[in-house]
Design a protein around this motif. Structure first.
Motif, short mmCIF file in Angstrom:
data_model
loop_
_atom_site.label_atom_id
_atom_site.label_comp_id
_atom_site.label_asym_id
_atom_site.label_seq_id
_atom_site.Cartn_x
_atom_site.Cartn_y
_atom_site.Cartn_z
N ASP A 1 0.84 -1.19 0.00
CA ASP A 1 0.00 0.00 0.00
C ASP A 1 0.88 1.24 0.00
O ASP A 1 1.03 1.92 1.01
CB ASP A 1 -0.92 0.02 1.22
N VAL A 2 1.45 1.56 -1.16
CA VAL A 2 2.32 2.73 -1.27
C VAL A 2 1.67 3.73 -2.22
O VAL A 2 0.95 3.38 -3.15
CB VAL A 2 3.73 2.35 -1.77
N THR A 3 1.93 4.98 -1.99
CA THR A 3 1.43 6.04 -2.85
C THR A 3 2.62 6.82 -3.38
O THR A 3 3.40 7.37 -2.61
CB THR A 3 0.49 6.99 -2.07
N VAL A 4 2.71 6.87 -4.71
CA VAL A 4 3.79 7.63 -5.35
C VAL A 4 3.15 8.61 -6.30
O VAL A 4 2.36 8.25 -7.18
CB VAL A 4 4.76 6.68 -6.11
N ASP A 5 3.46 9.87 -6.14
CA ASP A 5 2.90 10.90 -7.01
C ASP A 5 3.69 10.95 -8.31
O ASP A 5 4.91 10.79 -8.33
CB ASP A 5 2.97 12.27 -6.34
N ASN A 6 2.97 11.17 -9.43
CA ASN A 6 3.64 11.36 -10.73
C ASN A 6 4.15 12.78 -10.80
O ASN A 6 3.40 13.73 -10.70
CB ASN A 6 2.67 11.08 -11.87
#
Length: 87
Positions: free
Chosen positions: A81-86
């Protein structure tokens, strides 16, 4: 005059003047044996046999962890459950 903490006949682990205060030579030694020394003392055989048995035990524990415990625990852990912004 040199003051030694050791008596000539004392072959113990602790210095004579420090034993009365419950202090060992090393700060983390509190008189108890650790888990690994307990296991080592209870294994049969001489040093080479104990070392071989220890390697077999370590191999079995690693096998059980990788084959059964880690796959069971993987869905319970939030590592995916990771969030990486573009950017």
């Amino acid at each position: 005059m040199s003051h030694s903490l050791w008596r000539p006949g004392n072959r113990g682990r602790c210095a004579v003047s420090l034993v009365a205060y419950g202090v060992g030579q090393v700060p983390w030694y509190d008189g108890r044996d650790g888990m690994y020394s307990w296991i080592w003392r209870h294994l049969p055989g001489n040093g080479w046999v104990r070392a071989l048995i220890s390697l077999v035990l370590i191999t079995v524990v690693v096998y059980v962890l990788f084959q059964y415990v880690f796959p069971w625990a993987e869905p319970l852990l939030p590592f995916n459950d990771v969030t990486v912004d573009n950017q």
